[in-house]
Design an enzyme around this catalytic site. Structure first.
Site, PDB file in Angstrom:
ATOM      1  N   ARG A 120     -79.291  59.936 -69.345  1.00 52.77           N
ATOM      2  CA  ARG A 120     -80.677  60.432 -69.469  1.00 52.77           C
ATOM      3  C   ARG A 120     -81.169  60.540 -70.904  1.00 52.77           C
ATOM      4  O   ARG A 120     -82.088  61.302 -71.193  1.00 52.77           O
ATOM      5  CB  ARG A 120     -80.858  61.783 -68.790  1.00 52.77           C
ATOM      6  CG  ARG A 120     -80.604  61.734 -67.308  1.00 52.77           C
ATOM      7  CD  ARG A 120     -81.166  62.927 -66.590  1.00 52.77           C
ATOM      8  NE  ARG A 120     -80.683  62.907 -65.217  1.00 52.77           N
ATOM      9  CZ  ARG A 120     -79.561  63.476 -64.818  1.00 52.77           C
ATOM     10  NH1 ARG A 120     -78.813  64.146 -65.689  1.00 52.77           N
ATOM     11  NH2 ARG A 120     -79.163  63.388 -63.581  1.00 52.77           N
ATOM     12  N   GLU A 184     -97.510  38.979 -87.422  1.00 52.61           N
ATOM     13  CA  GLU A 184     -97.732  40.362 -86.954  1.00 52.61           C
ATOM     14  C   GLU A 184     -98.186  41.252 -88.123  1.00 52.61           C
ATOM     15  O   GLU A 184     -98.944  42.201 -87.920  1.00 52.61           O
ATOM     16  CB  GLU A 184     -96.474  40.948 -86.297  1.00 52.61           C
ATOM     17  CG  GLU A 184     -96.158  40.398 -84.910  1.00 52.61           C
ATOM     18  CD  GLU A 184     -96.946  41.044 -83.746  1.00 52.61           C
ATOM     19  OE1 GLU A 184     -97.795  41.941 -83.975  1.00 52.61           O
ATOM     20  OE2 GLU A 184     -96.707  40.630 -82.587  1.00 52.61           O
ATOM     21  N   ARG A 240    -103.865  52.888 -79.302  1.00 50.52           N
ATOM     22  CA  ARG A 240    -102.722  52.017 -79.560  1.00 50.52           C
ATOM     23  C   ARG A 240    -102.962  50.582 -79.095  1.00 50.52           C
ATOM     24  O   ARG A 240    -102.324  49.646 -79.570  1.00 50.52           O
ATOM     25  CB  ARG A 240    -101.483  52.620 -78.881  1.00 50.52           C
ATOM     26  CG  ARG A 240    -100.200  51.935 -79.274  1.00 50.52           C
ATOM     27  CD  ARG A 240     -98.978  52.737 -78.883  1.00 50.52           C
ATOM     28  NE  ARG A 240     -97.798  51.918 -79.104  1.00 50.52           N
ATOM     29  CZ  ARG A 240     -96.561  52.369 -79.070  1.00 50.52           C
ATOM     30  NH1 ARG A 240     -96.331  53.638 -78.825  1.00 50.52           N
ATOM     31  NH2 ARG A 240     -95.543  51.564 -79.283  1.00 50.52           N
ATOM     32  N   HIS A 247    -103.020  39.393 -78.862  1.00 51.82           N
ATOM     33  CA  HIS A 247    -101.966  39.303 -77.852  1.00 51.82           C
ATOM     34  C   HIS A 247    -102.472  38.853 -76.475  1.00 51.82           C
ATOM     35  O   HIS A 247    -101.696  38.377 -75.667  1.00 51.82           O
ATOM     36  CB  HIS A 247    -101.235  40.646 -77.722  1.00 51.82           C
ATOM     37  CG  HIS A 247    -100.273  40.896 -78.849  1.00 51.82           C
ATOM     38  ND1 HIS A 247    -100.673  40.965 -80.168  1.00 51.82           N
ATOM     39  CD2 HIS A 247     -98.912  41.060 -78.862  1.00 51.82           C
ATOM     40  CE1 HIS A 247     -99.609  41.192 -80.940  1.00 51.82           C
ATOM     41  NE2 HIS A 247     -98.530  41.252 -80.171  1.00 51.82           N
ATOM     42  N   HIS A 251    -100.002  36.136 -75.552  1.00 51.87           N
ATOM     43  CA  HIS A 251     -99.082  36.254 -74.412  1.00 51.87           C
ATOM     44  C   HIS A 251     -99.283  35.120 -73.421  1.00 51.87           C
ATOM     45  O   HIS A 251     -98.322  34.577 -72.873  1.00 51.87           O
ATOM     46  CB  HIS A 251     -99.314  37.581 -73.667  1.00 51.87           C
ATOM     47  CG  HIS A 251     -98.647  38.748 -74.296  1.00 51.87           C
ATOM     48  ND1 HIS A 251     -99.042  40.051 -74.071  1.00 51.87           N
ATOM     49  CD2 HIS A 251     -97.586  38.826 -75.133  1.00 51.87           C
ATOM     50  CE1 HIS A 251     -98.268  40.869 -74.761  1.00 51.87           C
ATOM     51  NE2 HIS A 251     -97.378  40.160 -75.409  1.00 51.87           N
TER      52      HIS A 251
END
Lengths: 372, 372
Positions: A120, A184, A240, A247, A251
């Protein structure tokens, strides 16, 4: 050597950036109070190049366990993940154990996800050895693995306890990997900081020559921007998303070419060019700014050609990736250099028409000489 | 019908407890603002019994997707987990999707872990259908899967967005399952609330007859205790460890019998008896309180015998489970009924000697008639 603090409340951490970050690891690791030596997760190539420096920097913790995974995106799989868990159990790792990942994004993502989920959650320190990992995947806590249906579809948010970005590791990086990381970096500058764009324009030759202080500056500035964005929106609820500039199309290009033609950063390079050209078509950005960023992107590194990529494959991938929200497509777009917004009502038909034309002749959207 | 709020800041949620919690699901689910119908993760047996009520309660969300997993602990595996991910992708789940788990602890744990990690975390609602899951695994956010080396070794903390504890589902539970859950209820009372222990002593017959309002009271009170503990220590740094009362020896008994002889709750029943007897040996607890709890535990349900379980298997498992910290073993022990502390310096030799004797004749530690 520079340090940068990422402020995330109880999950805050420090990034150490510089030419000797690995051998000086203890400076940021010691204050974390670990009771054991780390479990180092790495791949053979990287460990042969940089393992010595890291072990040097960590020798006061006693002998580390070293677990190697295969080199390449295809090893970011649940098979590798379960081998990691079982290897950790074999060497009697427990909740007090910690993982140190030494490698590029693949190693950092899977090692971080193992840390997020082993018993965890245990702590991990990330030592990224590619430019892309230093500027991008090492900040923000996104960790995960791929499944056959797509990349990073299984994962978690798990912040590292520290990051060691040793820019001397970039000396052994293939040119193409360096370029992929720089795309990037350009993205980060483009969405947040006109002065950083200016720095990149002036310093690109020194960066490409891999001058240590130029690389250090690039890594620190890119991490600073990302840390600022992430600290305002850790779980990617809103702000964010601007980090996804380039992208949407990027992508889709990667998926449409089965992740074979482009490095991720290169696809983002093309994705930014597309977003800029589309933005100008929509009247969202002025010609001069579009040309300026187009020029910078084209100076970073050659981009693999778009030849033979049909609209159908790109469009299918784009629609799968970006769910339509009540009619519109959501897409990060610039309104000026250093200013990005999330546009939520992009008309699918308009975007599709644009892409047909862009795929056929991307050069038509930029002045002669702007794109190499 | 009662509701109970679990206070965890931004991760707070409501538990709805009562005989019609499934058909009234909308009361707590509607305010969560989901945009889609749920993906229901369940097993065939449970869904045949209770799926109708749940679908009734959720009909205003439109048709749900239903994903069945196998019934039993062995399906809490990474194989099942990856089938879940792929099934979710097949039906085009995305970040806005949500999971509703309908079933016992196995279903809730694996469905919760799938929710914690699918696209870095989506929301889930837990509808536990066993007493154990209603009182224990549905509060606290522990989710995970087993690996061949042990149970729950891979997992996360992922709080549900709501819990629907329908006590009418307990009507179809086998007696042994009900008893197993009640041992955890006794544990919860023993560590935190003498009045709750008193209630259980008085009301055990009505609980065993499955009277709805007795079950409702038991579930609400057990959840209230657990929620109080967890809200003070979500990540199990300290206080939360008292919930492990009875688990040090309990886990070891389960492992030493390859998880075949005991239900988890039954092993905890034995583990509590061992911890009580050991506590008296150490002078940590008075005879009367030990006898009183021993009597209550033995009234709950018959415990499978300890016959043939050797010290070596138990000791090996115990040492693997509980890491020794600089000489001492850490163990939750009662100082009085309703008061539990984490003892960190249990002498391994003393515990081992005690266990040899306890395994041979547990009855010797309790007055005749106290243990059935």
């Amino acid at each position: 050597m520079k340090t940068l603090d990422v402020n995330l409340g109880a999950r805050s951490y420090t990034i150490l950036v510089g030419g000797r970050a690995l051998t000086r690891a203890a400076a940021v690791v010691e204050p974390l109070g670990f009771e054991t030596a780390p479990i180092i997760i790495t791949n053979r190539t990287v460990f042969e190049l940089h393992g010595g420096s890291l072990l040097d920097g960590l020798k006061r913790f006693g002998p580390s366990a070293i677990v190697e995974i295969g080199d390449g995106e295809r090893f970011k799989s649940h098979q590798t993940l379960f081998k990691l868990y079982r290897e950790m159990l074999r060497i009697r790792a427990d909740r007090r154990s910690w993982i140190l990942s030494l490698g590029g994004g693949v190693v950092g993502d899977i090692a971080g996800f193992a840390a997020a989920t082993f018993m965890r959650g245990i702590r991990f320190v990330n030592a990224p050895t590619t430019l892309l990992a230093q500027v991008d995947s090492s900040v923000g806590g996104k960790v995960g693995i791929n499944v056959p249906e797509g990349k990073n579809l299984v994962g978690a948010f798990h912040q590292p306890s520290a990051v060691l970005s040793d820019v001397s590791t970039l000396g052994t990086l293939p040119d193409r990997e360096l370029g992929a990381g720089l795309f990037e970096v350009v993205k980060t500058a483009a969405i947040w900081s006109e002065p950083f764009v200016g720095y990149l324009e002036r310093s690109l030759p020194r960066i490409l020559e891999r001058k240590a202080n130029a690389l250090e500056h690039v890594v620190v500035e890119a991490c600073r921007v990302k840390a600022e964005v992430v600290s305002k929106d850790e779980r990617e609820q809103s702000l964010r998303m601007i980090l996804n500039f380039g992208h949407t199309v990027g992508h889709a290009l990667e998926a449409a070419t089965a992740y074979r033609r482009f490095k991720h950063g290169e696809a983002v390079g093309w994705g930014m060019l597309a977003a800029l050209a589309f933005g100008r078509t929509l009247g969202r950005m002025d010609d001069r700014s579009v040309a300026r960023l187009g020029r910078l992107i084209s100076r970073v590194a050659p981009l693999p050609s778009l030849r033979g990529i049909g609209i159908e494959g790109v469009w299918t991938a784009l629609c799968r990736d970006k769910k339509f929200r009540s009619g519109g497509i959501r897409m990060a777009m610039l309104s000026a250099i250093g200013r990005c917004e999330i546009v939520t009502d992009v008309d699918p038909d308009e975007l599709r028409r644009f892409l047909v034309s862009f795929l056929a002749s991307p050069g038509a959207y930029f002045a002669p000489g702007d794109l190499r």
